[in-house]
Design an enzyme around this catalytic site. Structure first.
Site, PDB file in Angstrom:
ATOM      1  N   ARG A 108     -31.063  28.136  70.751  1.00 22.37           N
ATOM      2  CA  ARG A 108     -30.877  27.990  69.751  1.00 22.37           C
ATOM      3  C   ARG A 108     -30.331  29.464  69.260  1.00 22.37           C
ATOM      4  NH1 ARG A 108     -33.683  32.436  69.120  1.00 22.37           N
ATOM      5  NH2 ARG A 108     -33.816  32.265  66.940  1.00 22.37           N
ATOM      6  N   GLY A 109     -29.993  29.694  67.855  1.00 22.25           N
ATOM      7  CA  GLY A 109     -29.077  30.650  67.608  1.00 22.25           C
ATOM      8  C   GLY A 109     -27.740  30.270  67.632  1.00 22.25           C
TER       9      GLY A 109
ATOM     10  N   ARG B 239     -25.708  19.169  67.491  1.00 22.39           N
ATOM     11  CA  ARG B 239     -26.363  19.820  66.239  1.00 22.39           C
ATOM     12  C   ARG B 239     -25.077  19.797  65.336  1.00 22.39           C
ATOM     13  NH1 ARG B 239     -30.334  24.258  66.981  1.00 22.39           N
ATOM     14  NH2 ARG B 239     -30.228  24.322  64.899  1.00 22.39           N
TER      15      ARG B 239
ATOM     16  N   GLN C 212     -40.305  32.242  63.345  1.00 23.76           N
ATOM     17  CA  GLN C 212     -39.447  32.664  64.523  1.00 23.76           C
ATOM     18  C   GLN C 212     -39.677  34.264  64.775  1.00 23.76           C
ATOM     19  OE1 GLN C 212     -38.232  31.084  62.032  1.00 23.76           O
ATOM     20  NE2 GLN C 212     -36.483  29.879  62.453  1.00 23.76           N
TER      21      GLN C 212
ATOM     22  N   ASP D 269     -26.911  34.392  58.204  1.00 26.75           N
ATOM     23  CA  ASP D 269     -26.309  33.083  58.657  1.00 26.75           C
ATOM     24  C   ASP D 269     -24.732  32.971  58.048  1.00 26.75           C
ATOM     25  OD1 ASP D 269     -29.240  32.529  58.795  1.00 26.75           O
ATOM     26  OD2 ASP D 269     -28.243  31.007  60.111  1.00 26.75           O
TER      27      ASP D 269
ATOM     28  N   LYS E 155     -32.598  33.458  56.530  1.00 24.63           N
ATOM     29  CA  LYS E 155     -33.739  32.741  56.793  1.00 24.63           C
ATOM     30  C   LYS E 155     -34.565  33.158  55.435  1.00 24.63           C
ATOM     31  CE  LYS E 155     -34.309  30.544  59.097  1.00 24.63           C
ATOM     32  NZ  LYS E 155     -34.541  30.673  60.332  1.00 24.63           N
TER      33      LYS E 155
END
Lengths: 368, 368
Positions: B54-55, B91, B202, B243, B254
């Protein structure tokens, strides 16, 4: 308030006038609703120390009833002293617990032992009624603020709250939730954003449970979400409880309250603190500097308890193994971020002047 | 970065020059450290869709290597097209995934099929190296900010971060954590306050794991605690990832980042956003109005996964039964709350002018 249509308080004596007191076992919430009869001093003390009952007002009233149970068996001076000592030791830092025991002792000590038990039940019932009435008045005053927004807006009023300042922490009504219950009971369209309130999750567990049980529409959110909702016009006002307010209106409340107050200020959302006068500490003024903040167990951050698929209530570790955690339990919201204080005597600005408008008899003691 | 003294990236090809790619299985973190060899297109696609990786940067590089694995078996035009489609579907909202596949395809399509697999491995390795280098540069620049505070303060520098913007989300170094790793490696005394970062945790799981594995002192806190720590001088600076940043410097990150930025501003704590230029969306300016916020599953709020006492990883429900939850996944921190932006070209103010100082070649495209 109601659970499944039936009216409950958080504590009540048996109808035969003594011998037992019933409480809701809050350690089982939200996954199970159980009531427990307390029949002895030790059972009452254990209910407090194991947090079957929690919330400052409810702890105080439970201690008062615990004393009643003790005096039924031994009403001597030694019996009174011993029971007070046992109950005071259950939660060493609970100010309200000591206050309630002090009130009971002052009323009972002068009486002949034979009259003490009956007098104790009467006094405990009075304390419970007074707490319920104080909370009712907070709600009656606070309801007007919600009604004003509802009238202006014409659609549902979205209220954000943090932690649990509801009737489960009191005898009935609650503090921050009392205006919401009053508005809902009056037919106003309210919806509550319930902050989860990590690490102990009192929002997701207790506030959501009691709102749901009474039929108040609500949605649980992560503590992180409130700022975003306010940026997008989805919060009309915030109402939170308070653990200790200074004479200048600074409010110590569950950790994270300050962050919501900042977001409310940044977005022009009114931010109210609801509390009885007994929560105001007139001897201090600067909350950030003068209110010591309890550091609780890191285990509350590293572990979480919930209902597993097999129906068992289990605790799991949610953090990286070997990593430490810190757990400050409260923070202080400076008065400059608080729109108003909702009390049993009405609503006032969060300032020395505002608080003394409502409680002028405190003028001699209130720190500046 | 290191795990138990051994240097790792998050993804690496087998040393014999192909046939397999190894990744860290992040679904098992923080409770177990496992690596997994991916040998086929389908295994690579599954690693992305099940979030073993992920990321944004790591997803892109994994897709690039997934294409390598596919081309080893079928390097025809149909093979290339099919593999790109399979990987792009893993995704659906990952911008970086589509960008990486576009880059690969543009480089490979013109080549004769027989040369495609080898060229793909070379290109994927280059993408991985470039990401690691970009992150290294962000850290090199950001380290100076930490060094300045350390020099001024003379004692340990306390840095607060939110979510995971570490090397586990990238190939190496990370974005927000890269300055911290650089400072730590240079012998500066750093300590990190790790926001748990509900609802997906996270911070508590991944950031705490990777800091601990590399030996960086850190403490996990509830998301609610940061404001209190700042009020009491226990945070020297904040560094968070991003992001999507607008051309004016608004930062989507986030959920909960905005609340920490407000607290930093209120307490005079510097608040930095670390990001590669590729995260800047030069076509938008007003983050709150223009960046759509993903609403994720309520189950992430109502349920939590962790390690039970018996060693099993279990999921438990932590909310009142019957209560609904909402789960907005990101929020936008307005540029006015951001002290500076740490990028691969240096640090600049969070403004159009600041960003264009670093990236003047974007002047024609940057929205005002």
């Amino acid at each position: 308030m109601k659970i499944g249509g039936v009216h409950y308080r958080t504590i009540w004596p048996s109808e035969d006038g003594g011998a037992a007191v019933c409480v809701i076992d809050q350690t089982k919430l939200p996954h199970e609703f159980n009531t427990v009869w307390l029949e002895t001093l030790d059972e009452a003390a254990r209910a407090i120390s194991t947090m079957q009952v929690r919330g400052a007002p409810l702890i105080g009233v439970t201690a008062a009833y615990g004393l009643c149970l003790a005096l039924t068996k031994n009403a001597s001076d030694e019996g009174l002293d011993g029971a007070c000592a046992t109950l005071a030791a259950t939660r060493p830092t609970a100010v309200n617990l000591r206050w309630a025991l002090g009130q009971m002792r002052a009323a009972l000590q002068p009486l002949p032992p034979a009259e003490r038990a009956a007098a104790a039940y009467a006094k405990a019932a009075q304390m419970a009624d007074e707490d319920a009435e104080t909370c009712r008045l907070i709600g009656q005053h606070g309801q007007k603020t919600i009604a004003d927004i509802a009238a202006r807006k014409g659609t549902r009023v979205n209220i954000l709250t943090h932690c649990n300042a509801g009737w489960l922490a009191c005898v009935d009504w609650g503090t921050a939730l009392s205006p919401i219950y009053h508005a809902h009971n009056a037919g106003l369209p309210v919806h509550v954003w319930v902050d989860e309130t990590r690490p102990r999750n009192q929002g997701a567990a207790l506030t959501a449970f009691e709102l749901g049980a009474h039929g108040v529409p609500h949605t649980i959110i992560a503590d992180n979400a409130g700022g975003h909702l306010m940026q997008h016009g989805q919060v009309d006002l915030c109402i939170v409880g308070c653990d200790r307010m200074t004479a200048m209106g600074d409010a110590a409340n569950k950790i994270g309250t300050y962050l919501k107050a900042l977001a409310a200020k940044d977005n022009g959302v009114p931010f109210y603190v609801a509390l009885p006068e007994s929560t105001i500490d007139w001897t201090i003024s600067d909350g950030v500097r003068e209110i010591p903040i309890e550091e609780r167990s890191p285990g509350e951050v590293t572990h979480m308890t919930g209902l597993a698929e097999n129906g068992e209530v289990l605790t799991v570790q949610v953090t990286a193994p070997g990593s430490h955690a810190a757990n400050p339990a409260f923070d202080v919201t400076p008065a400059r971020l608080v729109t108003g204080v909702m009390t049993e005597r009405g609503i006032a600005p969060a300032s020395r002047e505002g608080l003394l408008q409502l409680f002028p008899e405190r003028a001699d003691h209130a720190r500046a």
